[in-house]
Each structure stands twice: as C-alpha cells, then as structure tokens.
Enzyme design. Sequence first.
Site, PDB file in Angstrom:
ATOM      1  N   LEU A 198       0.837  -1.195   0.000  1.00  0.00           N
ATOM      2  CA  LEU A 198       0.000   0.000   0.000  1.00  0.00           C
ATOM      3  C   LEU A 198       0.876   1.251   0.000  1.00  0.00           C
ATOM      4  O   LEU A 198       1.956   1.251   0.584  1.00  0.00           O
ATOM      5  CB  LEU A 198      -0.907  -0.021   1.244  1.00  0.00           C
ATOM      6  CG  LEU A 198      -1.913  -1.157   1.267  1.00  0.00           C
ATOM      7  CD1 LEU A 198      -2.661  -1.153   2.601  1.00  0.00           C
ATOM      8  CD2 LEU A 198      -2.897  -1.053   0.123  1.00  0.00           C
ATOM      9  N   ASP A 228     -10.687   4.549   6.634  1.00  0.00           N
ATOM     10  CA  ASP A 228      -9.776   5.043   5.602  1.00  0.00           C
ATOM     11  C   ASP A 228      -9.420   3.878   4.693  1.00  0.00           C
ATOM     12  O   ASP A 228      -8.680   2.969   5.083  1.00  0.00           O
ATOM     13  CB  ASP A 228      -8.512   5.634   6.224  1.00  0.00           C
ATOM     14  CG  ASP A 228      -8.804   6.861   7.073  1.00  0.00           C
ATOM     15  OD1 ASP A 228      -9.637   7.681   6.642  1.00  0.00           O
ATOM     16  OD2 ASP A 228      -8.223   6.982   8.165  1.00  0.00           O
ATOM     17  N   LEU A 229      -9.933   3.869   3.479  1.00  0.00           N
ATOM     18  CA  LEU A 229      -9.838   2.734   2.572  1.00  0.00           C
ATOM     19  C   LEU A 229      -8.394   2.278   2.368  1.00  0.00           C
ATOM     20  O   LEU A 229      -7.546   3.059   1.938  1.00  0.00           O
ATOM     21  CB  LEU A 229     -10.466   3.084   1.222  1.00  0.00           C
ATOM     22  CG  LEU A 229     -10.462   1.978   0.167  1.00  0.00           C
ATOM     23  CD1 LEU A 229     -11.275   0.782   0.644  1.00  0.00           C
ATOM     24  CD2 LEU A 229     -11.017   2.520  -1.152  1.00  0.00           C
ATOM     25  N   ASP A 230      -8.147   0.997   2.689  1.00  0.00           N
ATOM     26  CA  ASP A 230      -6.845   0.360   2.477  1.00  0.00           C
ATOM     27  C   ASP A 230      -5.707   1.088   3.192  1.00  0.00           C
ATOM     28  O   ASP A 230      -4.558   1.051   2.749  1.00  0.00           O
ATOM     29  CB  ASP A 230      -6.526   0.249   0.980  1.00  0.00           C
ATOM     30  CG  ASP A 230      -7.448  -0.719   0.271  1.00  0.00           C
ATOM     31  OD1 ASP A 230      -7.943  -1.655   0.922  1.00  0.00           O
ATOM     32  OD2 ASP A 230      -7.693  -0.535  -0.940  1.00  0.00           O
ATOM     33  N   GLU A 231      -6.010   1.747   4.300  1.00  0.00           N
ATOM     34  CA  GLU A 231      -4.972   2.468   5.042  1.00  0.00           C
ATOM     35  C   GLU A 231      -4.928   2.065   6.507  1.00  0.00           C
ATOM     36  O   GLU A 231      -4.363   2.769   7.340  1.00  0.00           O
ATOM     37  CB  GLU A 231      -5.182   3.992   4.909  1.00  0.00           C
ATOM     38  CG  GLU A 231      -4.992   4.511   3.483  1.00  0.00           C
ATOM     39  CD  GLU A 231      -5.091   6.010   3.385  1.00  0.00           C
ATOM     40  OE1 GLU A 231      -5.022   6.691   4.441  1.00  0.00           O
ATOM     41  OE2 GLU A 231      -5.238   6.526   2.258  1.00  0.00           O
TER      42      GLU A 231
END
Length: 286
Positions: A198, A228-231
């Site tokens: 990521l 928080d998308l993909d975080e």
Amino acid sequence: MALIKPDFVLLLSCVDRKGLVAAIANSIASQDCNIVQNSQFGDAATGRFFMRISFAAPDDVTVESFSEAFMPVATAYNLDWKVHDLKVKQRAIIMVSKGGHCLNDLLYRTATSYLPMTVTSIVSNHLTWKRRADHEDIPYYHLPVTPDTKAEQEARLLELIDEQKADLVILARYMQVLSDDLCRKLEGRAINIHHSFLPGFKGARPYHRAYDRGVKMVGATAHYVTADLDEGPIIAQDVSIVDHADTVDDLIAQGQESESRVLTRAVKAHCEHRVMLNNLRTVVFK
C-alpha cells in the site's frame, strides 16, 4: 524432555516505567503459573511498552480467576490488558467475492489446524463458492449488494456476526467497500488483504497497471480494516520477484500466491494473540 505448552496468553501495554516487568512476572508466579514465552517492545517514539506473555497454569486457573488476581498490578501500572484462554479458538466469518485463492488457503490451513480458528460461515455477494462451502459443511450466506441495498446487506452481516459470536471477519478478496459505520463497528477485528504494497496500484486491474509500469516485484499487504480505505494498521506484507519476461498472467499468479500467504500469516498472528495496535501501526510478536 517434553515441551511445556502454554494455556493462556497475556497481552498488555502501558506507559513504560521501571519495575513493570518484575511486577508482572511476580503476579504470574504468585498464581503458580509458569511463563513459557515472553516478548516485549518499548516504543521510544511514544514511550509505550508492549508485552505478550504465554504461560502454563494449574487446572483450577481460569481467565476470570487470573484476571481477579492480576488486577492489583494492572491498576497500579495503569495497564491496557487482556488475558486469552488458548483452548478457545477464534470464531471467524470469511467474506469472499469471485476470487477464491485466499478462501481456499484459509479453509485448508484451518482444516489442518495450522490456523487456530473455527470458520462459522462464508459470506459472499456471489454464489461462486457455495459448492466449496457445502463440501466443507460450512454455512454459506449469499448477500448480494447494490448501492440501494448496501445498508440492508451490512445490517444483515452484523446480525450474522452477532448470531455466530464471531470474533473476526476476514475479507478474503471481498471486492466491496465497507461503509465507514461498519468499519468502525469492526475496528480491530476485521482483516483485509490488498494486492500490493500500500498504497500502490489501488482500484481496478492492479496487475495490468503494475505490468504497464514494469514493476520488478509484486506483493501483498494484510491490514486491519478502517474507515480510511486500504490504510488500516498493517499486520503482514511480502513480495515476489518479477522477471522482465513475465506476462500479466504470471504477475496475477504470483500476486495471488502472495495474497494467500500474507493473509494466512496475518490471520494466524491475530488468532494467536500476537498483534497489538500502536496508534496507526501494529506490534506483531513472533
């Protein structure tokens, strides 16, 4: 000489201070328990101390009795802590869409007892893997989702989590974005797998875009789900080397193998109570 197997795991964190480890060890010993493994980490940046202790205990020791006896130390040092009974496996719901490589690896690793968990059900927005679930005698819930039905679908998912007393939700290539509200409700108990380091190559056709950029390695990241998308906090990552002669299909195959391996590694660490949240980061004990 036979190895001593632990019965419980104690996870704790607090502000670092002198005498802490000794007080914890003495409390454990006072209950006639024997420390099998001890891992600890002091974060110099935040001043926080993290510790994982596995220990063997007499037959009459329970989570409740240990917790009661440990409370004076926990209070004195203002610990954030929890003790886990290793005889109790984590109960997990696996969510999947059409890609089954991660699902199949999780089911195999669970069947061979590599993963200390019980799969209570498989939830999908497609029917692709129903026969696989039927073969394993695992309940399968087909919950299709559209923008108009998303709230209703997520409400049903929360009902299933509650009904099945699920400790963990595993997004095994579940290709739907969870709402912020659901992410908050599942904080610290939902794990996702992403197809790269990521935040690289988000969105559709990631391997095609990686191929177009001539990447020299592909990887995967397993992390806790947040709004928080993909975080979310990262639990595990890995890569494989890409050769200049590799095709897009080669990249996809390598990536899927990495995704399966990394997700299983993250789930295993979580189920063995080896992961602790440290703000936006994690402490993962070996």
